[in-house]
Design an enzyme around this catalytic site. Sequence first.
Site, PDB file in Angstrom:
ATOM      1  N   ARG A  57       0.813  -1.216   0.000  1.00  0.00           N
ATOM      2  CA  ARG A  57       0.000   0.000   0.000  1.00  0.00           C
ATOM      3  C   ARG A  57       0.848   1.268   0.000  1.00  0.00           C
ATOM      4  O   ARG A  57       0.586   2.187  -0.778  1.00  0.00           O
ATOM      5  CB  ARG A  57      -0.925   0.003   1.234  1.00  0.00           C
ATOM      6  CG  ARG A  57      -2.167  -0.842   1.079  1.00  0.00           C
ATOM      7  CD  ARG A  57      -2.656  -1.367   2.418  1.00  0.00           C
ATOM      8  NE  ARG A  57      -1.659  -2.243   3.025  1.00  0.00           N
ATOM      9  CZ  ARG A  57      -1.509  -3.525   2.680  1.00  0.00           C
ATOM     10  NH1 ARG A  57      -2.302  -4.054   1.777  1.00  0.00           N
ATOM     11  NH2 ARG A  57      -0.573  -4.268   3.232  1.00  0.00           N
ATOM     12  N   THR A  58       1.859   1.332   0.866  1.00  0.00           N
ATOM     13  CA  THR A  58       2.613   2.582   0.977  1.00  0.00           C
ATOM     14  C   THR A  58       3.361   2.898  -0.310  1.00  0.00           C
ATOM     15  O   THR A  58       3.266   4.001  -0.850  1.00  0.00           O
ATOM     16  CB  THR A  58       3.593   2.511   2.163  1.00  0.00           C
ATOM     17  OG1 THR A  58       2.855   2.246   3.368  1.00  0.00           O
ATOM     18  CG2 THR A  58       4.336   3.826   2.319  1.00  0.00           C
ATOM     19  N   LYS A  86      25.532  -4.615  -1.040  1.00  0.00           N
ATOM     20  CA  LYS A  86      27.002  -4.609  -1.075  1.00  0.00           C
ATOM     21  C   LYS A  86      27.591  -3.864   0.113  1.00  0.00           C
ATOM     22  O   LYS A  86      28.813  -3.719   0.210  1.00  0.00           O
ATOM     23  CB  LYS A  86      27.486  -3.958  -2.366  1.00  0.00           C
ATOM     24  CG  LYS A  86      26.932  -4.585  -3.636  1.00  0.00           C
ATOM     25  CD  LYS A  86      27.356  -3.779  -4.858  1.00  0.00           C
ATOM     26  CE  LYS A  86      26.727  -4.314  -6.137  1.00  0.00           C
ATOM     27  NZ  LYS A  86      27.098  -3.487  -7.326  1.00  0.00           N
ATOM     28  N   ARG A 107      11.779   3.711   3.157  1.00  0.00           N
ATOM     29  CA  ARG A 107      11.399   2.778   4.217  1.00  0.00           C
ATOM     30  C   ARG A 107      12.632   1.945   4.540  1.00  0.00           C
ATOM     31  O   ARG A 107      13.296   1.440   3.632  1.00  0.00           O
ATOM     32  CB  ARG A 107      10.241   1.875   3.806  1.00  0.00           C
ATOM     33  CG  ARG A 107      10.005   0.716   4.782  1.00  0.00           C
ATOM     34  CD  ARG A 107       8.745  -0.046   4.466  1.00  0.00           C
ATOM     35  NE  ARG A 107       7.575   0.740   4.767  1.00  0.00           N
ATOM     36  CZ  ARG A 107       6.319   0.256   4.727  1.00  0.00           C
ATOM     37  NH1 ARG A 107       6.108  -1.006   4.384  1.00  0.00           N
ATOM     38  NH2 ARG A 107       5.301   1.031   5.010  1.00  0.00           N
ATOM     39  N   HIS A 135       5.647   6.061  11.350  1.00  0.00           N
ATOM     40  CA  HIS A 135       5.138   5.939   9.983  1.00  0.00           C
ATOM     41  C   HIS A 135       4.193   7.124   9.773  1.00  0.00           C
ATOM     42  O   HIS A 135       2.973   6.968   9.748  1.00  0.00           O
ATOM     43  CB  HIS A 135       4.404   4.608   9.824  1.00  0.00           C
ATOM     44  CG  HIS A 135       4.116   4.214   8.404  1.00  0.00           C
ATOM     45  ND1 HIS A 135       4.196   5.091   7.351  1.00  0.00           N
ATOM     46  CD2 HIS A 135       3.716   3.022   7.878  1.00  0.00           C
ATOM     47  CE1 HIS A 135       3.870   4.457   6.228  1.00  0.00           C
ATOM     48  NE2 HIS A 135       3.583   3.201   6.527  1.00  0.00           N
TER      49      HIS A 135
END
Length: 404
Positions: A57-58, A86, A107, A135
């Site tokens: 959703r986000t 890496k 995120r 959030h």
Amino acid sequence: MNLAGRDLVSINDFSDTEIRAVFDLADEMSRRLERRTASGPCRDRIMATLFFEPSTRTRLSFESAMLRLGGQVISMPDARSSSAAKGETIADTVRVVQHYSDLIVIRNPLDGAARVAAEYSDVPVINAGDGAHEHPTQTLCDLYTIRKEKGSIEGMNVALCGDLRYGRTVHSLAYALARFGARITCVAPPGLEMPDHVRNRLRRDYDCTPAEFTSLDQVVTDREVIYHLQVPATQVADAAGSDQLMPVWDLMSLFDVIYLTRVQRERFRTHAEYEAAAGSYSIKRAMLDKAKKDALIMHPLPRVDELDYRIDRDRRAAYFRQAGNGVPIRMALSALLLGAEDPGPGTHPPETHATPVNTPPGLVCPNERCVTRNEPYLTPRFVSVAGHEGALQCAYCDREVQQP
């Protein structure tokens, strides 16, 4: 004040007036979407979505929002396919990506990671979830849904249910609900209660001490209803259908909004422990008979088994409408931070109760998931909190520590 160029790392980065400006523009974006007359105010702008954790959703709502604004999107949907695999640091990642984009949405599983990204980026950064910390755009979506469906946030009796310790959505939401005058009740299995640093900030900054329970299927006394849950006596009497207070109440019947989050299986030693915890706050179809006829059932999704699928057809089930509101909210936010829309008069940054301090030698954040414990170039940084001598707070993840 213009919001252009600002970051949104915590919900507390925006004042109440600025949040209302986002909501007002989201209303306008919704009308444009309905009329299919979006003007493309973000033409020639590029959003970079950097997702080091899974998202449906986000990420998709941010990307949909930018495309509907007329802009373009470049995406890193999987950390395993990026240079992070890496060993590239967050700071180096954003210092590169800022040259490819006008806005970064990030995120990351580390608490405080978005604050680091904002410090090292010359373009606006939006926190799409940093570990168990915050959030904020989910909070904007949640508040907007309550305002849109209930007409107001002030005075709403809201239950926050489920994993309140690690569920970052409820941390941001609790701050915002307190700021906008809602009454908060926490319902969480033992061990998954709201973290102390969130409780302390609610009490310290917003004079808010939530009521706490371990199950939605509890009964409470009239004394608890009036004093502990802060429901006005007149409202209780009206709900009882008479001038006399009932001696006990089903907890479900007291809330205007019931906000659920997922309890995570991986945090329990055995499946039996998980089942006992999850069952303490899950909502079955029959339980809605105890709820208010106009209550809202909300969930940031994804759900597991805490929401009966038979509830989906009930008008009180708002979680899919809540998810849909993510597009106009993120359209409004992106356009404002890019300076493509005017927030209107009267917006101003929020006041802060924290003061930076010189970090005492050897002091580290006690949170093992703090970004300062996991990114080698960072040094711990703390702020003092007004009125609490000796108490320090991590400037990245908000975890509290006593000054030595």
